[in-house]
Design an enzyme around this catalytic site. Structure first.
Site, PDB file in Angstrom:
ATOM      1  N   LYS A 116       0.805  -1.215   0.000  1.00 13.53           N
ATOM      2  CA  LYS A 116       0.000   0.000   0.000  1.00 13.53           C
ATOM      3  C   LYS A 116       0.843   1.272   0.000  1.00 13.53           C
ATOM      4  O   LYS A 116       0.485   2.260  -0.636  1.00 13.53           O
ATOM      5  CB  LYS A 116      -0.949  -0.003   1.201  1.00 13.53           C
ATOM      6  CG  LYS A 116      -2.065  -1.027   1.114  1.00 13.53           C
ATOM      7  CD  LYS A 116      -2.978  -0.919   2.322  1.00 13.53           C
ATOM      8  CE  LYS A 116      -4.225  -1.777   2.164  1.00 13.53           C
ATOM      9  NZ  LYS A 116      -3.933  -3.203   2.112  1.00 13.53           N
ATOM     10  N   GLU A 200      -2.909   6.329   8.157  1.00 13.31           N
ATOM     11  CA  GLU A 200      -3.662   7.236   7.297  1.00 13.31           C
ATOM     12  C   GLU A 200      -4.700   8.008   8.094  1.00 13.31           C
ATOM     13  O   GLU A 200      -5.207   7.529   9.117  1.00 13.31           O
ATOM     14  CB  GLU A 200      -4.387   6.452   6.186  1.00 13.31           C
ATOM     15  CG  GLU A 200      -3.484   5.943   5.109  1.00 13.31           C
ATOM     16  CD  GLU A 200      -4.256   5.258   4.002  1.00 13.31           C
ATOM     17  OE1 GLU A 200      -3.630   4.944   2.980  1.00 13.31           O
ATOM     18  OE2 GLU A 200      -5.469   5.026   4.160  1.00 13.31           O
ATOM     19  N   HIS A 235     -14.480  -3.624   8.841  1.00 14.36           N
ATOM     20  CA  HIS A 235     -13.748  -3.256   7.631  1.00 14.36           C
ATOM     21  C   HIS A 235     -13.911  -4.289   6.517  1.00 14.36           C
ATOM     22  O   HIS A 235     -13.113  -4.316   5.577  1.00 14.36           O
ATOM     23  CB  HIS A 235     -12.259  -3.036   7.926  1.00 14.36           C
ATOM     24  CG  HIS A 235     -11.992  -2.033   9.007  1.00 14.36           C
ATOM     25  ND1 HIS A 235     -12.335  -0.703   8.893  1.00 14.36           N
ATOM     26  CD2 HIS A 235     -11.442  -2.164  10.239  1.00 14.36           C
ATOM     27  CE1 HIS A 235     -11.990  -0.056   9.991  1.00 14.36           C
ATOM     28  NE2 HIS A 235     -11.468  -0.922  10.835  1.00 14.36           N
ATOM     29  N   ARG A 297      -6.885  -8.185  -9.269  1.00 14.04           N
ATOM     30  CA  ARG A 297      -7.566  -9.475  -9.466  1.00 14.04           C
ATOM     31  C   ARG A 297      -9.041  -9.210  -9.667  1.00 14.04           C
ATOM     32  O   ARG A 297      -9.504  -8.078  -9.601  1.00 14.04           O
ATOM     33  CB  ARG A 297      -7.363 -10.361  -8.233  1.00 14.04           C
ATOM     34  CG  ARG A 297      -7.768  -9.661  -6.935  1.00 14.04           C
ATOM     35  CD  ARG A 297      -7.705 -10.555  -5.725  1.00 14.04           C
ATOM     36  NE  ARG A 297      -7.835  -9.845  -4.473  1.00 14.04           N
ATOM     37  CZ  ARG A 297      -8.981  -9.410  -3.948  1.00 14.04           C
ATOM     38  NH1 ARG A 297     -10.108  -9.608  -4.599  1.00 14.04           N
ATOM     39  NH2 ARG A 297      -9.004  -8.780  -2.785  1.00 14.04           N
TER      40      ARG A 297
END
Length: 667
Positions: A116, A200, A235, A297
């Protein structure tokens, strides 16, 4: 085009790929672990090869064995599905080195988006907006805590190699940062072999909107519009829809353009998804979305995009991998209607969405036409009688609907979910149905915090009505299965010559033993006395477990599924399950008093905090159990002293295993 492919996956996605391949005349090879020897995907494939024991690391992650299976069976290409090896660039290179085709993007694209932090830096260079945060290499806890303070709370800690909500923690105040970081690192290491984390800024009213992209080997890259995946728990996505509610044409164009640029920047081919975090505090705007990550994907939720575009994404994957150009251009694509996907999981919602296991004794879904443009589609990797094991993801099926408008599609979703009948494991079906009826969701007012915020409204505590108890009593006494003949004695189930037929049954629910008295009146009529109420029911069979019930001039349908020691009742979109109790049994008082901690599901003991002789307070963390790669903390039910610790870190335990015992504190 390929003549034979191997699917390096299992369950629902393997079945999905096999279905399209069969339609295209392509032979398929499945792989299976010892736990999947009789699985649905194995039975559907033309051939199947055992790959190893049940553990993922010893079977579905054994890349070299999978490649050898493909070569041995004459497969020309490998489809990775999603999860497992689908985003492993080393596996892609090994596949290609063996002379096989990988049905997916090149290894370079996967590497570019696999971490990430690096992906965000690359996207920033390409001009794609990214969320503010720290994406550097330093992993010193004190340094990361300081960076979180600079960003400003609340913040999200994310395992940089994460996905599916694993290795992610929301931290709302500095005091919680260190524990959250430790948990995120453990999950990152357990799930992806990488404990590295990034920090973040947390958007307080976030919407999760993603753009489906496709690229081919001829320089063409297109987007196939957006999906809104904002309904999440822990999440992880629960219900997805396409298109996104409240999406202005300008914002759709801007997000689609950004997603295509992201794909072009890494030379992407095949199916992929660019995920954005979107400010949902007001109307969507062109400067209110930021890049989160790219999934290199096919996504679990791809069917909703298939529904609104009329395309089969697996077919597109196969054609692109075989060297063909994409058969459509951006200008050819339009949004047709609205689609929803609800993920049906074996999980205990009231217990915090704990994954569940069990044998699916009864499994019924609404009628569906799997890959035609019908209104309902069911993608399932299990059949009635299959086992939901602790080894793999507990998904049972995906219920997908497609309608002309959002309102019509939501009505269809609600109806389809109310038709689902699953016995043998607890599921989230009632939550899904409640979400489909939720007023705010129906108005398009959705963000990732909706479920947690409105949980009490979605799943209110409720007791079964006496009518439900009456139906359970009839099922528990097996009074609904026998067909009546012309002999009048046939109608006298449990008959005694000195009185009307009368029987007793004890139903177990929520730790209580409920006695019901049933009197047969003949011809399918019964009176049932339970919980101080007496009701007369007229039972009219419809076939299978479905019965037509008449009570006081009101008729309705119910499904009653009976097992040896349990009876389940489905009525009015609700489901109730009752144990058939021994009237002499008693609840274990020590357990009821909260003196023990038992495993709520099968899993691995990841951490043990309680120590013999240590004083603990109610709510204190005692153990951490890992199941399906997610961590679950077990807390002290009351103040006390730890008398015994019966579990060790690294131990695999089953549901109900005694882990720790408490005793009262000395006065």
């Amino acid at each position: 085009m390929f003549q034979k492919i191997l699917i390096a996956n299992r369950g629902e996605i393997a079945c999905r790929v096999i279905t399209t391949a069969a339609r295209m005349g392509i032979k398929t090879v499945a792989i299976y672990s010892d736990a999947d020897v009789r699985a649905k995907h194995v039975a559907m494939a033309d051939e199947a090869v055992r790959i190893g024991p049940a553990a993922v690391a010893e079977s579905y992650l054994q890349g070299q064995k999978i490649i050898e299976a493909a070569l041995h069976t004459g497969a020309q290409a490998i489809h990775p599905g999603y999860g497992f090896l689908s985003e492993n660039p080393d596996f892609v290179e090994a596949v290609e080195a063996a002379g096989l085709v990988f049905i997916g993007p090149p290894a370079s694209a996967i590497r570019a988006m696999g971490l990430k932090d690096a992906a965000k830096a690359l996207m920033a260079e390409a001009g794609v907006p990214v969320v503010p945060g720290y994406h550097g290499e330093s992993q010193d806890p004190d340094f990361l805590a300081a960076e979180a303070g600079k960003i400003g709370y609340p913040v999200l800690i994310k395992a940089r190699a994460g996905g599916g909500g694993k290795g992610m923690r929301l931290v709302e105040k500095p005091a919680d940062f260190m524990d959250a970081l430790a948990g995120a690192r453990r999950e990152g290491q357990a799930s992806f072999g990488d404990p590295t984390c990034l920090i973040e800024k947390y958007i307080t009213h976030p919407r999760h909107i993603e753009i489906q992209v496709f690229g081919d080997g001829h320089g063409n890259v297109i987007h196939l519009f957006e999906r809104d995946c904002s309904l999440q728990r822990r999440h992880q996505k629960v219900i997805e829809e396409a298109p996104a509610p409240g999406m202005p044409a300008g914002v759709r164009e801007a997000m689609g353009r950004a997603a295509v640029e992201a794909a072009r920047a890494i030379g992407y081919t095949g199916a992929g998804t660019v995920e954005f975090i979107v400010d949902g505090s007001g109307p969507l705007r062109e400067d209110g979305f930021w890049f989160m990550e790219m999934n290199t994907r096919l996504q679990v939720e791809h069917p909703v995009s298939e529904a609104i575009t009329g395309l089969d994404f697996v077919e597109l994957q196969l054609r692109v991998a075989a060297g063909e150009p994409l058969p459509v251009r951006q200008d050819d694509l339009t949004v047709d209607g609205w689609a929803f996907e609800a993920r049906v999981y074996a999980e205990d919602v009231p217990k915090g969405f704990l994954p569940a296991t069990g044998r699916l004794e009864h499994l019924h879904f609404p009628s569906a036409s799997a890959f035609e443009a019908g209104p309902v589609r069911i993608d399932a990797g299990v059949r009635q009688g299959d086992e939901i094991s602790p080894w793999y993801d507990p998904m049972i099926a995906k219920v997908i609907v497609h309608g002309p408008t959002r309102s019509a599609a939501l009505n269809m979703l609600s109806s389809a979910l109310e038709e689902c009948r699953i016995v043998g494991s607890v599921t989230n079906v009632e939550l899904l149905a409640a979400l489909s009826r939720h007023g705010g969701f129906r108005r398009g007012e959705v963000d990732t915090g909706l479920i947690a915020r409105d949980m009490a409204e979605l799943m209110p505590a409720s007791e079964p009505s006496f009518q439900v108890l009456a139906l359970a009593a009839l099922g528990g006494l097996n009074l609904l299965g026998a067909e009546e003949g012309s002999d009048p004695w046939d109608s006298l189930v449990g008959w005694r010559h000195w009185s009307a037929a009368r029987q007793f049954v004890h139903l177990e629910s929520g730790g209580r033993c409920i006695e019901a008295q049933v009197t047969s009146l003949g011809q399918g009529r019964f009176t049932v006395s339970v919980m101080g109420e007496t009701v007369t029911l007229n039972m009219m069979g419809l076939g299978g477990p479905t019965v037509r019930v008449e009570v006081d001039g009101h008729q309705f349908n119910a499904d009653i599924v009976c097992e040896a020691d349990r009876v389940s009742v489905f009525v009015s979109g609700r489901s109730f399950s009752f144990g058939l109790a021994d009237a002499l049994s008693e609840v274990d008082e020590e357990q009821a008093a909260g003196d023990t901690i038992t495993a709520p599901m099968p899993g691995l003991v990841r951490a043990v905090y309680g120590r013999p002789g240590a004083s603990v307070t109610k709510g204190e963390a005692l153990l951490v159990l890992e199941a399906m790669k997610m961590e679950h903390t077990l807390f002290a039910p009351r103040d006390g002293v730890v008398s015994e610790v019966l579990a060790a870190e690294g131990e695999q335990v089953t549901n109900g295993t005694l882990l720790l015992a408490l005793e009262p504190q000395d006065e």
